[in-house]
Each structure stands twice: as C-alpha cells, then as structure tokens.
Design a protein around this motif. Structure first.
Motif, short mmCIF file in Angstrom:
data_model
loop_
_atom_site.label_atom_id
_atom_site.label_comp_id
_atom_site.label_asym_id
_atom_site.label_seq_id
_atom_site.Cartn_x
_atom_site.Cartn_y
_atom_site.Cartn_z
N LEU A 109 72.36 33.40 29.27
CA LEU A 109 71.82 32.43 28.31
C LEU A 109 70.76 31.51 28.92
O LEU A 109 70.09 30.78 28.18
CB LEU A 109 72.97 31.58 27.73
N LEU A 110 70.61 31.54 30.26
CA LEU A 110 69.61 30.67 30.92
C LEU A 110 68.20 31.17 30.66
O LEU A 110 67.99 32.35 30.35
CB LEU A 110 69.88 30.64 32.43
N PRO A 111 67.20 30.32 30.82
CA PRO A 111 65.80 30.77 30.71
C PRO A 111 65.48 31.81 31.77
O PRO A 111 66.14 31.86 32.82
CB PRO A 111 64.99 29.48 30.93
N PRO A 112 64.48 32.67 31.54
CA PRO A 112 64.16 33.76 32.48
C PRO A 112 63.90 33.27 33.91
O PRO A 112 64.32 33.92 34.88
CB PRO A 112 62.92 34.40 31.87
N TYR A 113 63.21 32.15 34.06
CA TYR A 113 62.87 31.64 35.38
C TYR A 113 64.13 31.26 36.15
O TYR A 113 64.33 31.68 37.30
CB TYR A 113 61.94 30.42 35.25
N ASP A 114 65.03 30.48 35.53
CA ASP A 114 66.27 30.07 36.20
C ASP A 114 67.15 31.27 36.49
O ASP A 114 67.80 31.34 37.55
CB ASP A 114 67.02 29.07 35.33
N ARG A 115 67.20 32.20 35.57
CA ARG A 115 68.02 33.38 35.77
C ARG A 115 67.51 34.22 36.94
O ARG A 115 68.29 34.75 37.73
CB ARG A 115 68.03 34.21 34.47
N ALA A 116 66.19 34.32 37.08
CA ALA A 116 65.60 35.10 38.16
C ALA A 116 65.92 34.48 39.52
O ALA A 116 66.28 35.18 40.48
CB ALA A 116 64.09 35.21 37.98
N LEU A 117 65.85 33.14 39.62
CA LEU A 117 66.16 32.47 40.88
C LEU A 117 67.63 32.65 41.27
O LEU A 117 67.95 32.86 42.44
CB LEU A 117 65.82 30.98 40.78
N GLU A 169 58.51 40.44 32.32
CA GLU A 169 58.54 40.97 30.94
C GLU A 169 58.97 39.89 29.96
O GLU A 169 58.47 39.81 28.83
CB GLU A 169 59.48 42.18 30.86
N GLU A 170 59.91 39.02 30.38
CA GLU A 170 60.42 38.00 29.47
C GLU A 170 59.51 36.78 29.41
O GLU A 170 59.26 36.24 28.34
CB GLU A 170 61.82 37.58 29.89
N ASP A 171 59.03 36.35 30.59
CA ASP A 171 58.28 35.08 30.63
C ASP A 171 56.78 35.29 30.43
O ASP A 171 56.13 34.51 29.73
CB ASP A 171 58.53 34.37 31.96
N VAL A 172 56.23 36.33 31.04
CA VAL A 172 54.78 36.56 30.94
C VAL A 172 54.44 37.44 29.73
O VAL A 172 53.29 37.53 29.30
CB VAL A 172 54.26 37.20 32.25
N LYS A 173 55.45 38.10 29.17
CA LYS A 173 55.31 38.93 27.98
C LYS A 173 54.45 40.16 28.25
O LYS A 173 53.54 40.49 27.49
CB LYS A 173 54.70 38.14 26.81
N ILE A 174 54.69 40.86 29.35
CA ILE A 174 54.02 42.13 29.62
C ILE A 174 55.10 43.20 29.85
O ILE A 174 56.22 42.89 30.25
CB ILE A 174 53.09 42.04 30.85
N SER A 175 54.77 44.45 29.58
CA SER A 175 55.73 45.54 29.76
C SER A 175 55.78 45.91 31.24
O SER A 175 55.03 46.76 31.71
CB SER A 175 55.33 46.75 28.92
N ALA A 176 56.67 45.24 31.96
CA ALA A 176 56.73 45.41 33.41
C ALA A 176 57.75 46.45 33.84
O ALA A 176 57.55 47.14 34.85
CB ALA A 176 57.05 44.07 34.06
N LEU A 177 58.84 46.60 33.12
CA LEU A 177 59.90 47.51 33.55
C LEU A 177 59.47 48.97 33.53
O LEU A 177 59.91 49.77 34.36
CB LEU A 177 61.14 47.31 32.67
N GLU A 178 58.62 49.34 32.59
CA GLU A 178 58.21 50.74 32.44
C GLU A 178 56.87 51.04 33.11
O GLU A 178 56.39 52.17 33.03
CB GLU A 178 58.13 51.09 30.94
N SER A 179 56.28 50.05 33.75
CA SER A 179 54.95 50.23 34.37
C SER A 179 55.08 50.61 35.84
O SER A 179 56.04 50.22 36.51
CB SER A 179 54.13 48.94 34.25
#
Length: 557
Positions: free
Chosen positions: A200-208, A241-251
């Motif tokens: 449930l945390l924001p993408p940035y906090d979750r990534a850290l 993918e979540e914060d910058v809104k680009i398709s990163a997982l499949e690239s």
C-alpha cells in the motif's frame, strides 16, 4: 328275449358308468374348490381379563401359496384397543401357505365386550372372522393397605407437528454457520500483513524498503548472483513503471535506456547523463549475470545495489510535482478501486449464501417434495386444516358420528310447504373454507311417515341440482357401496368431478365431490365433501373423514 335282456343290461351299465363319472367330476370339483378356498379362523388366549391386561388375538389364514392376503392394520377391534400388531408368521407346505398374525388387545373399563368381526382380504375378496366375547373385570383395591391420593389435574399435551423441525433446524444452523464464515473470511476487515502494508506504500518508499531487504538477504553469501540481480532489476523496473509511467518490465536494457533519454530530452525527467550511464552499466551487468552466467565481485554487487538506490532517489527527485488535478484523479482512482474491491466481496458473500440456501432447499425438496416445501414455506389453507387439532362429534338425529378439522356449524333450513308433508325434520351442519373449494356438510332428516324408506338416488339428484344451481358444470357421477370402518354400516357413495366456483371468484375450476348416504325406516343421513381436484391435502382430509364416519342404523336411542 335274451337279446333284449342283454341290451337292457348294457344300457344299465352305461348309465351307471355315466352317473359315476358325473359324481366323480362333481366331487373332484368340490374337493378342488375346497382346497383352493382359504380357511380363516380367529382365536383369543383368554375370555376374561382384568382392566389394563392384554389379550392375545390371533388370526390364522390357510390359503393357496400364491394368494395375496391383507390383515387388519388399524384400530378395527373397538371397543377393545389394539396395543401392538405382531409380525406375520408364515409356514409353507407344498402348494399351501399358512399365515398367522397376533394382536395385543386391551380395555381400561370393566364390562362385557364383543370383539367385532375382522375383515381379511384374500386376492381382493373379503372374508370375515367370527366375533368373540370378552369379559373385563375390575381390580380389587385394598384401601386399607395403601394410601389414596387426589386425582392429578389434567395436563395439556401439545399435538406433535408434522413439520420437519429437526431437519429445518439443522439447515438453519448450517446457514448461520455459512453466514459467519462469509463474514469472517470475506466481509471482515482483517488486519494487514507486513507484505500488504508494504504494497500500500507509494512506489518510491516501497522500492527503498525492498532494496533494504535485498541488502540483508543471503543471495551474495550463497553465491546466488542470478537471483540477486534478477530481484535488483525487478525492483527498479517496477518503480520506473509505477512512478515514471513507462513500460519498464517488458523492455530490454537498450529500450529502457532509450525511453529514459527521450523523457530527459523532452524535459519530463530531469536526470543527468551520469545517472543514466550508471543505470545502463548496472543493467548490462545484470544481463551478463543472468544470461552469460558471469560471476561479479562481491564488492561490485554491493556497489550496484547502492547505485540502484541512488538512481531511484534521483529519479524520484527528477519527477515533476503532480498537479492538483492529477492528485484528484489518483484519489478518485483509489476510491474506485476500493469500491470495486468491496463490491467484489459482497458479490462473493451473496453468491455463497444463495448457493448454500439453494442446497438446503434442494435437500428439503428431495426429502419432502417440492409441493410440501412450497406449501409449508408459503402456507396452504387446506394443509393447515389437515395439521390442525381435529374435532370428533355427533351431528343431528339420528346422529352421525364424524371427525372433522373444524366444528360443523348448525344451519337454519326453511323447508318448502310441499316438503314438510314428506320430511318431518331436517338438521344441517356445514363448514366452508373462505379461500378454497373445500367444504363439508352433514345432514340428518326424519320422514313424516315412519315407514318411508330413503331414496338415495333422489337425494343424489337433489344434491347435484343444488351444485348446478351454485354454478357447477360438467358434473360426472359414479356410485359404489360404502361401508363404515368400525361398525360396517352399509351406505351408498356417489362421487365424481366437475367444474365448480370458488368462494372468492366466479371462475370455474376443476373439482371433485363425494356424497355418502345412509338411512333406514323413517330417516336418512348424508355427508357431502367438495374440494379441488389437484389438492392432495383435501383428498387426505376427505379420506380421514370417511374413515371416521359412524351412523345409527335405526332411530332408537
């Protein structure tokens, strides 16, 4: 002369042989008939008992081995009461069979009683036993040897219900258990697990947090570099993918770097070239580890993790602040997701409950039938009559003893002047349902001339005329002899079907009727029942009423 004597002698011999053949044939037929005719006897073990003691009443049937024999089943021994009917004892010998059935009878009043003749059906033909006399004596009580107590007050005993309360209770408890389980596992707001809280945390906090967990993992210690770099790149790609809104997982690595450079050149992502180059180097190292099975230095793996943490921080700082409109849309999106989740919970809960309810209903329908379950749940006026406390009473003079669901109400009858010359007195008692066609009427009348015999056909014609006058149509008529169950009084049953009007509607419905007529010198008695043709409860009521009918066969008290 001699020829004539010889001829006479021959004729005499022929006649004698013919007579002998006829006698043998007759005797053979008689013997065969006697052998095939069943023999029925009844006996009791004693003719004198005391109050409350039991008599063993035995019926013995000797018949052909293929015969179908039906013994008495119900309380047909009145005034004695049947306590128990024992199992039928069967003995076979060649083509004959002997059936023996014993009954335990008792009586709680002193006096001399006669056990009535009992009916036994053999291949559909009725046979009757002889009546037997029994004396019931009182029990002497020594009032000096024991104390006398007051009579205990009457205790009201509730009538047992035919409704399957036990099965319904089990089903209700099961449904309540299902409701509890639905609440506990679906509707209840359960405390969040550690993983759910992180999700449930924001993408940035979750990534850290995930990078910190990777730092404390044992991948490097166990030389699991492929798993280490896979998780490292997945963390940063998911964040982008979540914060910058680009398709990163499949690239691929080159595609992802190209997308970041395009955003940088467009001014949407303020990253410096060194950060992008460093990110590209980490991704290339990860590709070599995952696909080329390269094993980097432990220090390099640690440096790459710290580099990714810096990239996440710089990317987060490089993102423009969201506008108020974007924040509002994001809030609306989250609320919509929450509503969908709650709706999904309720759909699952309702579907589960409905499924359990349908299963429970199916069990009841399987055990008791659809109509019984429907009528029990929704109510049925005639079914309620059947299950009510019945009333046993006598109506009119000469009296008609009958058992009905409700007390029959006396009706005032105004006889026409021409009828008064024939009928001295007419008494009528009725019950009519306000909701269905079901109705019961009992009438007893005496003739002005005591020697007048009843005309049952005329009575039936008058009853049918009254039914037609009330709107009935297409009435069919059948007749058969009717015998009361206990005293075996003979009467006439006139019955059939037709179209009848219900009490609250002029619409014609399919119905049935039955008229039972009795009578003797100077009097006649009738019982009339009408009901819907497809009403199984009304048919059961009618059958029970017919079995309870008892009438006096003369006018003497």
């Amino acid at each position: 002369m001699t020829i004539i004597k010889d001829q006479i002698k021959n004729n005499s011999n022929t006649l004698l042989k013919t007579m002998c053949a006829l006698v043998c044939l007759f005797l053979g037929s008689f013997i065969s008939y006697s052998q095939n005719k069943p023999k029925i006897t009844a006996d009791i073990d004693t003719t004198t008992i005391r109050i409350g003691e039991q008599i063993k009443y035995t019926i013995l049937v000797d018949a052909d081995s293929t015969a179908q024999v039906i013994f008495p089943e119900d309380q047909t021994f009145s005034p004695l009461e049947m306590v128990e009917a024992l199992e039928i004892d069967t003995t076979k010998y060649k083509d004959r069979i002997t059936l023996q059935r014993a009954y335990a009878l008792t009586q709680f009043d002193s006096g001399a009683y006669t056990i009535p003749r009992q009916r036994i059906d053999v291949n559909g033909q009725a046979f009757f036993t002889d009546s037997l006399r029994v004396n019931v004596g009182t029990v002497k009580v020594d009032t000096f040897a024991q104390k006398m107590y007051d009579i205990k007050p009457l205790i009201e005993v509730q009538k047992p219900s035919t409704f399957p309360w036990l099965l319904v209770s089990i089903i209700v408890v099961s449904l309540l258990l299902v409701v509890f389980l639905i609440y506990w596992f679906i509707l209840r707001k359960k405390p969040l697990t550690e993983q759910e809280k992180i999700a449930l945390l924001p993408p940035y906090d979750r990534a850290l947090i995930e990078l910190k967990k990777l730092e404390n993992s044992k991948y490097i210690i166990q030389d699991e570099y492929k798993e280490y770099y896979s998780e490292l790149t997945t963390i940063v790609r998911s964040y982008l993918e979540e914060d910058v809104k680009i398709s990163a997982l499949e690239s691929t690595t080159d595609q992802l770097i190209s997308k970041l450079e395009m955003l940088k050149d467009a001014g949407q992502l303020k990253l410096d070239n060194d950060t992008i180059s460093q990110f590209k180097r980490v991704l290339q190292t990860a590709d070599l580890v995952k696909f080329a099975k390269k094993k980097p230095e432990t220090s390099i793996a640690e440096q790459d993790r710290m580099a990714i943490a810096q990239i996440v921080e710089k990317t987060h700082e490089a993102l423009p602040e969201p506008t108020e409109e974007e924040l509002l849309k994001n809030e609306e999106y989250l609320e919509e997701q929450a509503r969908k989740k709650e709706k999904k919970k309720w759909i699952i809960a309702i579907a589960t409950f409905v499924g359990a309810l349908l299963i429970a209903t199916g069990v009841l329908v399987k055990v008791y039938g659809f109509k019984t379950v429907k009528d029990t749940a929704l109510g049925h006026p005639v079914k309620e009559l059947l299950e009510s406390d019945w009333v046993q009473s006598s109506y009119g003079y000469p009296p008609i003893h009958i058992e009905t669901p409700k007390v029959l109400v006396r009706q005032t009858v105004d006889l026409p002047e021409e009828a008064k010359t024939v009928i001295k007195e007419l008494q009528l008692f009725t019950y009519n349902s306000n909701n269905t066609l079901f109705a019961v009427s009992v009438s007893s009348s005496t003739f002005a001339n005591p020697e007048t015999d009843p005309d049952f056909n005329q009575v039936a014609e008058q009853v049918l005329q009254k039914l037609e006058a009330s709107g009935a149509k297409n009435i069919t008529t059948k007749q058969e002899e009717f015998t009361t169950f206990i005293s075996e009084s003979k009467g006439l049953k006139i019955y059939g079907s037709g179209k009848f009007k219900t009490p609250k509607s002029d619409e014609l419905v399919n119905g049935e009727y039955a008229l039972i007529c009795f009578g003797g010198k100077g009097f006649q008695q009738q019982i009339l029942i009408t009901y819907l043709a497809d009403d199984i409860y009304a048919k059961e009521i009618a059958e029970r009423i017919f079995n309870s009918i008892e009438v006096k066969e003369d006018k003497t008290e």
